[in-house]
Write a protein that holds these residues in place. Sequence first.
Motif, PDB file in Angstrom:
ATOM      1  N   GLN A  79      31.756  46.889  44.823  1.00 50.93           N
ATOM      2  CA  GLN A  79      31.538  45.969  46.028  1.00 50.93           C
ATOM      3  C   GLN A  79      32.615  46.655  47.386  1.00 50.93           C
ATOM      4  O   GLN A  79      33.385  47.325  46.743  1.00 50.93           O
ATOM      5  N   ASP A  99      29.348  37.979  50.702  1.00 49.43           N
ATOM      6  CA  ASP A  99      30.233  37.248  51.102  1.00 49.43           C
ATOM      7  C   ASP A  99      31.277  37.458  49.941  1.00 49.43           C
ATOM      8  O   ASP A  99      32.832  37.765  49.916  1.00 49.43           O
ATOM      9  N   GLY A 100      31.212  38.234  49.103  1.00 51.54           N
ATOM     10  CA  GLY A 100      32.419  37.880  47.891  1.00 51.54           C
ATOM     11  C   GLY A 100      33.048  39.634  48.148  1.00 51.54           C
ATOM     12  O   GLY A 100      34.353  40.347  48.002  1.00 51.54           O
ATOM     13  N   THR A 101      32.218  40.371  49.343  1.00 48.63           N
ATOM     14  CA  THR A 101      32.899  41.597  49.212  1.00 48.63           C
ATOM     15  C   THR A 101      34.078  41.930  50.339  1.00 48.63           C
ATOM     16  O   THR A 101      34.833  42.992  50.528  1.00 48.63           O
ATOM     17  N   ASP A 136      25.755  35.836  53.478  1.00 49.96           N
ATOM     18  CA  ASP A 136      26.619  35.086  52.697  1.00 49.96           C
ATOM     19  C   ASP A 136      25.806  33.598  51.983  1.00 49.96           C
ATOM     20  O   ASP A 136      25.078  33.347  52.426  1.00 49.96           O
ATOM     21  N   TRP A 178      28.068  31.640  47.110  1.00 55.61           N
ATOM     22  CA  TRP A 178      28.913  32.004  45.987  1.00 55.61           C
ATOM     23  C   TRP A 178      29.198  33.509  45.460  1.00 55.61           C
ATOM     24  O   TRP A 178      28.215  34.241  45.895  1.00 55.61           O
ATOM     25  N   ALA A 179      30.280  33.607  44.886  1.00 51.93           N
ATOM     26  CA  ALA A 179      30.693  35.137  44.739  1.00 51.93           C
ATOM     27  C   ALA A 179      30.379  34.766  43.900  1.00 51.93           C
ATOM     28  O   ALA A 179      31.362  34.232  42.247  1.00 51.93           O
ATOM     29  N   GLN A 180      29.256  35.299  42.194  1.00 52.85           N
ATOM     30  CA  GLN A 180      29.293  35.422  41.186  1.00 52.85           C
ATOM     31  C   GLN A 180      29.284  33.809  40.751  1.00 52.85           C
ATOM     32  O   GLN A 180      27.894  33.035  41.025  1.00 52.85           O
ATOM     33  N   THR A 222      32.052  31.484  41.752  1.00 52.44           N
ATOM     34  CA  THR A 222      32.910  31.331  42.071  1.00 52.44           C
ATOM     35  C   THR A 222      32.268  30.753  44.433  1.00 52.44           C
ATOM     36  O   THR A 222      31.980  31.482  44.582  1.00 52.44           O
ATOM     37  N   ILE A 260      32.473  29.624  48.057  1.00 48.08           N
ATOM     38  CA  ILE A 260      33.759  30.278  49.132  1.00 48.08           C
ATOM     39  C   ILE A 260      34.544  29.669  49.345  1.00 48.08           C
ATOM     40  O   ILE A 260      35.766  29.953  49.172  1.00 48.08           O
ATOM     41  N   ASN A 270      38.007  30.661  47.010  1.00 50.22           N
ATOM     42  CA  ASN A 270      38.136  32.252  47.184  1.00 50.22           C
ATOM     43  C   ASN A 270      38.382  32.529  48.479  1.00 50.22           C
ATOM     44  O   ASN A 270      38.448  34.503  48.527  1.00 50.22           O
ATOM     45  N   HIS A 317      23.648  35.161  39.189  1.00 52.63           N
ATOM     46  CA  HIS A 317      24.115  36.308  39.540  1.00 52.63           C
ATOM     47  C   HIS A 317      23.504  37.211  39.179  1.00 52.63           C
ATOM     48  O   HIS A 317      23.046  38.318  40.083  1.00 52.63           O
TER      49      HIS A 317
END
Length: 309
Positions: free
Chosen positions: A128, A157-159, A185, A188-190, A192, A194, A197, A254
């Motif tokens: 990532q 988005d998680g990056t 975006d 969801w990051a996996q 989680t 937004i 986190n 995911h």
Amino acid sequence: MSTALAPARTDERLTGVPGEPLDHRRYRRMRFIRRFEETLLQLFEEGALNGTTHACIGQEADAVAVTEHLTEGDHIFSNHRCHGHYLAHSGDALGLMAEIMGKEAGVCRGLGGSQHICAPGFKSNGVQGGIVPNAAGIALANQLSGNDAVSVVFIGDGTLGEGVVYETLNMASLWKLPLLVVCEDNRWAQSTPIAANMAGSFPGRFSAFGVPVRSVDSTDVAEISQAAGQEIAAVRAGEGPRVLLIHTYRLCHHSKSDDERPEQEIAERWLVEPLVVHGRRLSDSDRLRIDDEVETALGEVVATARALP
């Protein structure tokens, strides 16, 4: 409108026949990506594939919209969820399928697998944020060479939780590099959300470095394409790095089976996914014809890949 160079194994039933209307071509390419990803998940369930995979079901419009504005010399960098980006860029379904199967005929001779693709004009990496400095490096090389090629990097988005992204943005802005960051975006990051986190705002993460941000909250390939075309043109004209922030939604889990999102939320998103939205622009007969052609071509790809040594 020009497209990225495609390998010899490109099948027009998957990417679009010469003279095909743009709306038909866009639908065909998104349908092709969707069915490729669904087929991969099915093959994993059958035990025909090893390892893992990250599908982009629901995000197909992003890949198709951005890549249709790229030309020879441009470079795409992607991440662990890279299949749609690669297929939109190349149309090489057989090469990618063989790669994921670990076959010698794969894009990287079966050594890269699902996440690590190295092909002309395309690179992906499962780390990532790790691909962002590489994208900036190629952008710098293009700038020093005096050409008008652009470097496009897709991140999620998680990056935005990775520090190397901001180090790269600082340099890219200072040096006015021909770099477009496409941030998908998908909320969801996996597993989680937004809200749990990420502090501050999406645009604020980039504007702090003086990098312009254009936000598109849509699954409509035509709307995304218009925005992408304008942003790529600005980067190509030497205006420095820019960000295309696409608020989209990942309809699948995911990776292969991990999903803790509310079922009702996912069900509502299926009503406005890219194929539904864009499919309304086609007649029922044209849409069904394209579906059949894609299904036939993809079936041949899978059969051929299975038979490869």
